[in-house]
Design a protein around this motif. Structure first.
Motif, short mmCIF file in Angstrom:
data_model
loop_
_atom_site.label_atom_id
_atom_site.label_comp_id
_atom_site.label_asym_id
_atom_site.label_seq_id
_atom_site.Cartn_x
_atom_site.Cartn_y
_atom_site.Cartn_z
N ASP A 21 0.58 -1.30 0.03
CA ASP A 21 -0.31 0.00 -0.22
C ASP A 21 0.71 0.98 -0.30
N ARG A 22 2.11 1.09 -0.20
CA ARG A 22 2.90 2.21 -0.77
C ARG A 22 2.84 3.31 -1.40
N TYR A 23 1.74 3.26 -2.41
CA TYR A 23 1.17 4.43 -2.85
C TYR A 23 -0.34 4.29 -3.02
N GLY A 24 -1.18 4.33 -1.44
CA GLY A 24 -2.64 3.67 -1.53
C GLY A 24 -2.59 2.11 -1.36
N GLU A 25 -4.07 2.81 -1.29
CA GLU A 25 -4.79 1.62 -1.21
C GLU A 25 -5.29 0.85 -2.72
N PRO A 26 -5.76 -0.28 -2.81
CA PRO A 26 -5.88 -0.82 -4.26
C PRO A 26 -7.17 0.09 -4.55
N GLU A 27 -8.04 -0.18 -3.60
CA GLU A 27 -9.50 0.44 -4.35
C GLU A 27 -9.45 2.05 -4.41
N GLU A 28 -8.64 2.48 -4.10
CA GLU A 28 -8.21 4.01 -4.91
C GLU A 28 -8.10 4.03 -6.09
N ALA A 29 -7.43 2.78 -6.95
CA ALA A 29 -6.67 2.74 -8.05
C ALA A 29 -8.58 3.37 -8.82
N VAL A 30 -9.88 3.12 -8.13
CA VAL A 30 -10.61 3.03 -9.03
C VAL A 30 -11.42 3.81 -8.83
N GLY A 31 -11.26 4.69 -9.96
CA GLY A 31 -11.41 6.10 -9.79
C GLY A 31 -12.56 6.78 -10.53
N TYR A 32 -13.55 7.58 -10.87
CA TYR A 32 -14.30 8.42 -11.38
C TYR A 32 -14.44 7.53 -13.21
N LYS A 33 -13.48 7.85 -13.94
CA LYS A 33 -13.26 7.40 -15.51
C LYS A 33 -13.58 5.23 -15.33
N LYS A 34 -13.29 4.77 -14.75
CA LYS A 34 -12.64 3.31 -14.07
C LYS A 34 -14.63 3.58 -13.86
N GLU A 35 -14.85 3.76 -13.04
CA GLU A 35 -16.17 3.25 -12.33
C GLU A 35 -17.82 3.85 -13.66
N LYS A 36 -17.18 4.89 -14.16
CA LYS A 36 -17.89 5.14 -15.20
C LYS A 36 -17.95 4.10 -16.68
N ASP A 37 -16.60 3.54 -16.73
CA ASP A 37 -16.59 2.05 -17.62
C ASP A 37 -17.09 1.30 -17.15
N LEU A 38 -17.36 1.21 -16.10
CA LEU A 38 -18.17 -0.40 -15.39
C LEU A 38 -19.47 -0.33 -15.30
N ILE A 39 -19.87 0.80 -15.25
CA ILE A 39 -21.70 1.27 -15.19
C ILE A 39 -21.85 1.17 -16.54
N ARG A 40 -20.45 1.02 -17.99
CA ARG A 40 -20.88 1.50 -19.27
C ARG A 40 -21.45 -0.16 -19.78
N LEU A 41 -20.17 -0.98 -19.31
CA LEU A 41 -19.81 -2.49 -19.23
C LEU A 41 -20.97 -2.80 -18.97
N ALA A 42 -21.79 -2.88 -17.76
CA ALA A 42 -22.98 -3.54 -16.72
C ALA A 42 -23.60 -3.28 -18.08
N ASP A 43 -24.27 -2.02 -18.61
CA ASP A 43 -25.56 -1.30 -19.27
C ASP A 43 -25.35 -2.29 -20.67
N VAL A 44 -24.45 -2.75 -20.82
CA VAL A 44 -24.14 -3.74 -22.59
C VAL A 44 -24.53 -4.80 -22.14
N TYR A 45 -23.91 -5.60 -20.99
CA TYR A 45 -23.91 -6.54 -20.88
C TYR A 45 -25.53 -7.11 -20.24
N LEU A 46 -26.57 -5.89 -19.86
CA LEU A 46 -27.81 -6.47 -18.86
C LEU A 46 -28.19 -6.51 -20.22
N GLU A 47 -28.17 -5.46 -21.65
CA GLU A 47 -29.12 -5.38 -22.51
C GLU A 47 -28.59 -6.79 -23.26
N GLN A 48 -27.89 -6.98 -23.27
CA GLN A 48 -27.01 -8.61 -24.32
C GLN A 48 -27.99 -9.20 -23.75
N LEU A 49 -28.14 -9.41 -22.59
CA LEU A 49 -28.08 -10.72 -22.12
C LEU A 49 -30.05 -11.01 -21.66
N TYR A 50 -30.69 -9.36 -21.77
CA TYR A 50 -32.25 -9.34 -21.62
C TYR A 50 -32.54 -9.42 -20.35
#
Length: 132
Positions: A68-97
């Motif tokens: 954790d020398r450069y911070g806790e691992p979870e701190e690496a999940v920033g705004y852009k990553k969260e937004k990308d994951l939400i977008r991906l989840a939307d696609v996943y849910l849509e593809q599988l109805y």
């Protein structure tokens, strides 16, 4: 570290990440989660783990670090990553109805010769915090 080439560092980083994902899957299974997908991809984006627990679909981002020398691992999940994951989840849910309850978790892992620590952040962020 300073004696490793960039190529060696990248290989170590990838290996550490893969090991972290294996640990996260074992951890989730031990808690009764059903694993549906590992490294689900769309284009250059990826969801590390898609699981199910208590009739809820869980999209999991795994962050593994050797310290954790450069911070806790979870701190690496920033705004852009969260937004990308939400977008991906939307696609996943849509593809599988699918119309199911879903959430986004982060599993943070510190893994080295002298320390092993896993922290599970349930419902770590929400699509409601973003204007898509």
């Amino acid at each position: 570290w300073k004696y490793l080439s960039n190529k060696s560092m990248m290989a170590f980083h990838n290996q550490l990440g893969e090991e972290g994902e294996k640990i996260a899957i074992q951890y989730l299974k031990s808690k009764g989660y059903i694993i549906h997908h590992k490294n689900w991809r769309m284009s250059h984006l990826e969801i590390d783990i898609i699981a199910e627990h208590n009739d809820e679909l869980i999209f999991v981002e795994v962050k593994t670090r050797s310290s954790d020398r450069y911070g806790e691992p979870e701190e690496a999940v920033g705004y852009k990553k969260e937004k990308d994951l939400i977008r991906l989840a939307d696609v996943y849910l849509e593809q599988l109805y699918l119309e199911v309850s879903a959430r986004f978790d982060i599993i943070a892992i510190i893994l080295n010769d002298s320390e092993f620590r896993i922290t599970h952040f349930e419902d770590a962020f929400s699509p409601m915090t973003f204007k898509m």
